[in-house]
Design a protein around this motif. Structure first.
Motif, PDB file in Angstrom:
ATOM      1  N   SER A 102       0.833  -1.195   0.000  1.00 25.26           N
ATOM      2  CA  SER A 102       0.000   0.000   0.000  1.00 25.26           C
ATOM      3  C   SER A 102       0.873   1.253   0.000  1.00 25.26           C
ATOM      4  N   SER A 103       0.226   2.373  -0.285  1.00 31.75           N
ATOM      5  CA  SER A 103       0.914   3.665  -0.243  1.00 31.75           C
ATOM      6  C   SER A 103      -0.115   4.742   0.065  1.00 31.75           C
ATOM      7  N   VAL A 104       0.358   5.924   0.495  1.00 35.66           N
ATOM      8  CA  VAL A 104      -0.534   7.032   0.838  1.00 35.66           C
ATOM      9  C   VAL A 104       0.038   8.328   0.273  1.00 35.66           C
ATOM     10  N   ASP A 105      -0.858   9.146  -0.255  1.00 35.92           N
ATOM     11  CA  ASP A 105      -0.514  10.499  -0.717  1.00 35.92           C
ATOM     12  C   ASP A 105      -1.239  11.486   0.183  1.00 35.92           C
ATOM     13  N   SER A 163      -5.416  -5.229 -10.200  1.00 36.04           N
ATOM     14  CA  SER A 163      -4.263  -5.339  -9.292  1.00 36.04           C
ATOM     15  C   SER A 163      -4.359  -4.452  -8.062  1.00 36.04           C
ATOM     16  N   PHE A 164      -4.939  -3.260  -8.188  1.00 32.87           N
ATOM     17  CA  PHE A 164      -4.972  -2.336  -7.057  1.00 32.87           C
ATOM     18  C   PHE A 164      -6.197  -1.440  -7.147  1.00 32.87           C
ATOM     19  N   THR A 165      -6.454  -0.762  -6.033  1.00 36.30           N
ATOM     20  CA  THR A 165      -7.562   0.202  -5.944  1.00 36.30           C
ATOM     21  C   THR A 165      -7.072   1.440  -5.212  1.00 36.30           C
ATOM     22  N   VAL A 166      -7.488   2.622  -5.698  1.00 33.87           N
ATOM     23  CA  VAL A 166      -7.153   3.887  -5.051  1.00 33.87           C
ATOM     24  C   VAL A 166      -8.383   4.381  -4.297  1.00 33.87           C
ATOM     25  N   CYS A 167      -8.210   4.577  -2.990  1.00 33.58           N
ATOM     26  CA  CYS A 167      -9.291   5.067  -2.134  1.00 33.58           C
ATOM     27  C   CYS A 167      -9.003   6.510  -1.732  1.00 33.58           C
ATOM     28  N   VAL A 183      -7.091  12.497   1.482  1.00 38.51           N
ATOM     29  CA  VAL A 183      -5.920  11.620   1.445  1.00 38.51           C
ATOM     30  C   VAL A 183      -6.221  10.443   0.515  1.00 38.51           C
ATOM     31  N   ASN A 184      -5.279  10.117  -0.353  1.00 39.34           N
ATOM     32  CA  ASN A 184      -5.451   9.006  -1.292  1.00 39.34           C
ATOM     33  C   ASN A 184      -4.594   7.811  -0.866  1.00 39.34           C
ATOM     34  N   PHE A 185      -5.238   6.663  -0.751  1.00 37.62           N
ATOM     35  CA  PHE A 185      -4.550   5.412  -0.407  1.00 37.62           C
ATOM     36  C   PHE A 185      -4.582   4.487  -1.613  1.00 37.62           C
ATOM     37  N   THR A 186      -3.445   3.949  -1.974  1.00 36.67           N
ATOM     38  CA  THR A 186      -3.373   2.951  -3.036  1.00 36.67           C
ATOM     39  C   THR A 186      -3.172   1.586  -2.384  1.00 36.67           C
ATOM     40  N   LEU A 187      -4.162   0.717  -2.564  1.00 38.29           N
ATOM     41  CA  LEU A 187      -4.158  -0.584  -1.890  1.00 38.29           C
ATOM     42  C   LEU A 187      -4.025  -1.708  -2.913  1.00 38.29           C
ATOM     43  N   VAL A 211     -18.199   3.164   5.664  1.00 38.64           N
ATOM     44  CA  VAL A 211     -17.666   3.830   4.469  1.00 38.64           C
ATOM     45  C   VAL A 211     -17.720   5.347   4.552  1.00 38.64           C
ATOM     46  N   ASP A 212     -18.250   5.913   5.619  1.00 38.63           N
ATOM     47  CA  ASP A 212     -18.439   7.372   5.712  1.00 38.63           C
ATOM     48  C   ASP A 212     -17.143   8.114   5.424  1.00 38.63           C
ATOM     49  N   GLY A 213     -17.193   9.008   4.437  1.00 41.70           N
ATOM     50  CA  GLY A 213     -16.052   9.847   4.125  1.00 41.70           C
ATOM     51  C   GLY A 213     -15.024   9.214   3.221  1.00 41.70           C
ATOM     52  N   CYS A 214     -15.262   7.983   2.760  1.00 45.82           N
ATOM     53  CA  CYS A 214     -14.316   7.290   1.879  1.00 45.82           C
ATOM     54  C   CYS A 214     -15.007   6.866   0.580  1.00 45.82           C
ATOM     55  N   SER A 215     -14.262   6.874  -0.507  1.00 49.65           N
ATOM     56  CA  SER A 215     -14.814   6.485  -1.802  1.00 49.65           C
ATOM     57  C   SER A 215     -13.709   5.881  -2.668  1.00 49.65           C
ATOM     58  N   VAL A 216     -14.127   5.153  -3.704  1.00 49.94           N
ATOM     59  CA  VAL A 216     -13.198   4.534  -4.643  1.00 49.94           C
ATOM     60  C   VAL A 216     -12.921   5.508  -5.781  1.00 49.94           C
ATOM     61  N   LEU A 217     -11.646   5.876  -5.970  1.00 49.79           N
ATOM     62  CA  LEU A 217     -11.260   6.776  -7.049  1.00 49.79           C
ATOM     63  C   LEU A 217     -10.943   6.028  -8.330  1.00 49.79           C
ATOM     64  N   GLU A 218     -10.243   4.914  -8.201  1.00 49.93           N
ATOM     65  CA  GLU A 218      -9.762   4.177  -9.363  1.00 49.93           C
ATOM     66  C   GLU A 218      -9.539   2.729  -8.970  1.00 49.93           C
ATOM     67  N   THR A 219      -9.778   1.820  -9.881  1.00 47.20           N
ATOM     68  CA  THR A 219      -9.542   0.409  -9.585  1.00 47.20           C
ATOM     69  C   THR A 219      -9.229  -0.354 -10.860  1.00 47.20           C
ATOM     70  N   ASN A 220      -8.442  -1.420 -10.728  1.00 50.95           N
ATOM     71  CA  ASN A 220      -8.209  -2.383 -11.797  1.00 50.95           C
ATOM     72  C   ASN A 220      -8.018  -3.751 -11.154  1.00 50.95           C
TER      73      ASN A 220
END
Length: 431
Positions: free
Chosen positions: A19-22, A127-131, A88-92, A116-125
């Protein structure tokens, strides 16, 4: 951590293995007017998903929930003003196979549940998902999938087969306990085999039916998995004892009802039947007490703990298969030496059928369990054969036993006579 003289010109990224965080740490530092500094701590927990399970994610619909990422946590230590300037963006990274038909949710831990309050899916494929989240906490990625039609059919088949098996286990037990057996017949292995597997299948069935209520109670789930471990193992030990006793009988077909009690006493058999399983479970629990309590309230498969069950089972299945082959060979040699009388041949055919049916009673079809992965046909065959051990026990030792059939006929005649005359004298006259 950044201080007042920071020269960074873009949002820094913190990485772990999965994982990573921006996070806009520069903006947060500027908002702290007094210190002009800020710090972020980003952590990834390798096995936390086994504790904070996806079933703690409460949804209205009945879906299968799967943890798709490791559990991560982000905080702002030594920072006075922790208000975020940007989400904040998390890549999981996905830790399990991605199902395109599933629904992904970025969730965070709130006291006792995932929400899920305050969190959403930005991008997914695949292999990974960006929250993206507007606050910091402990996060994870959960996928919801609807049970397939084949899974529902398999669950229904499993339910029906186990219930039928439980009925015949109960009938076999009643027959062993209530019928009068000749002194040369030792049913101790069969009775205890029925008891062990009856309790094991019943407890497993009830656990699966009420899994959503049991799973949050971790101690109860751990205890149930330990008891199931003991009951199934003791069942396999009794299968081995039954195989040994059957081998002794088949050694001489003309003395098939030889007094087994002279070879192995009932008390000694009980010690072996239950103490072996108890020792294995006790040692396993002492070595790794956290090995119990999986998502299905069974033995956990990580760290090889599942071999505390599979190891003894493999040994017993190998020995039972060898004994079964020896029984077939001995029986075949005996059949060749018998006179071809009709009555003799009839008894011989029944004995041959009983011996072949012992393949199921001795648990040999459990070998199929090692080959059922991604094979529905083998899985269905495995389910049917191993849920019907009670049926085969009742069929071989009760229904096809002349002595038991005679006692059943007497019982039903007495019952019919009693219903007709409503007096015990009729029963006495008949018998």
């Amino acid at each position: 951590m950044v201080g007042p003289n920071v020269t960074l010109d873009k949002i820094p990224r913190l990485d772990t293995r999965n994982s990573s965080v921006d996070i806009d740490l520069i903006g947060i530092a500027k908002n702290n007017i007094e210190t002009r500094s800020a710090a972020v701590a980003f952590m990834s927990y390798n096995t936390m998903e086994n504790l904070l399970k996806p079933d703690f994610f409460n949804t209205s619909n009945d879906t299968i929930k799967t943890m798709m990422s490791t559990v991560i946590s982000a905080t702002l230590p030594k920072t006075t003003n922790t208000k975020l300037t940007k989400p904040v963006n998390f890549t999981l990274k996905h830790i399990r196979e991605f199902d395109p038909s599933g629904s992904l949710s970025c969730v965070y831990w709130n006291i006792s549940e995932w929400i899920v309050d305050g969190c959403s899916v930005l991008e997914t494929n695949s292999s990974f998902t960006v929250c993206s989240c507007v606050h910091l906490s402990t996060f994870a990625l959960i996928m919801q999938t609807s049970p397939s039609e084949s899974d529902l059919e398999l669950d229904l088949l499993n339910l029906v087969c186990v219930i039928v098996g439980l009925v015949f286990f109960s009938l076999a037990l009643l027959t062993f306990v209530l019928c009068q057996w000749s002194p040369g017949v030792n049913n101790v292995a069969r009775i205890n085999l029925c008891v062990s597997l009856l309790l094991a299948h019943l407890l497993f069935l009830l656990t699966q039916q009420f899994l959503s209520l049991i799973r949050p109670q971790k101690v109860l789930c751990d205890v149930i998995s330990g008891v199931l471990h003991f009951l199934f193992l003791s069942g396999f030990v009794w299968m081995f004892i039954e195989a040994v006793l059957l081998f002794i009988c088949v050694k001489n077909l003309s003395q098939i009802s030889s007094k087994q009690s002279k070879v192995l006493s009932s008390g000694f058999l009980c010690v072996i039947g239950y103490m072996v399983a108890l020792v294995v479970v006790g040692v396993s629990a002492a070595v790794d007490p956290k090995g119990y309590g999986s998502e299905d309230c069974w033995i956990k498969k990580d760290n090889g703990f599942i071999w505390s069950f599979l190891g003894p089972v493999c040994v017993i299945l190998a020995l039972n298969t060898i004994l079964f082959i020896c029984i077939i060979i001995n029986l075949n040699l005996t059949l060749k030496n018998l006179n071809a009388e009709v009555s003799q041949m009839k008894r011989t055919k029944i004995m041959a059928f009983k011996t072949l049916a012992q393949f199921v009673v001795l648990g040999c079809p459990w070998i199929l369990g090692f080959f059922t992965k991604d094979n529905k046909e083998l899985e269905i065959l495995f389910l049917i054969l191993n849920s019907q051990q009670g049926t085969f026990i009742f069929l071989i030792y009760c229904f096809l036993n002349d002595q038991v059939r005679q006692q059943y006929r007497k019982f039903f005649r007495c019952l019919c006579c009693g219903l007709k005359s409503n007096t015990i004298n009729c029963v006495r006259k008949k018998h």
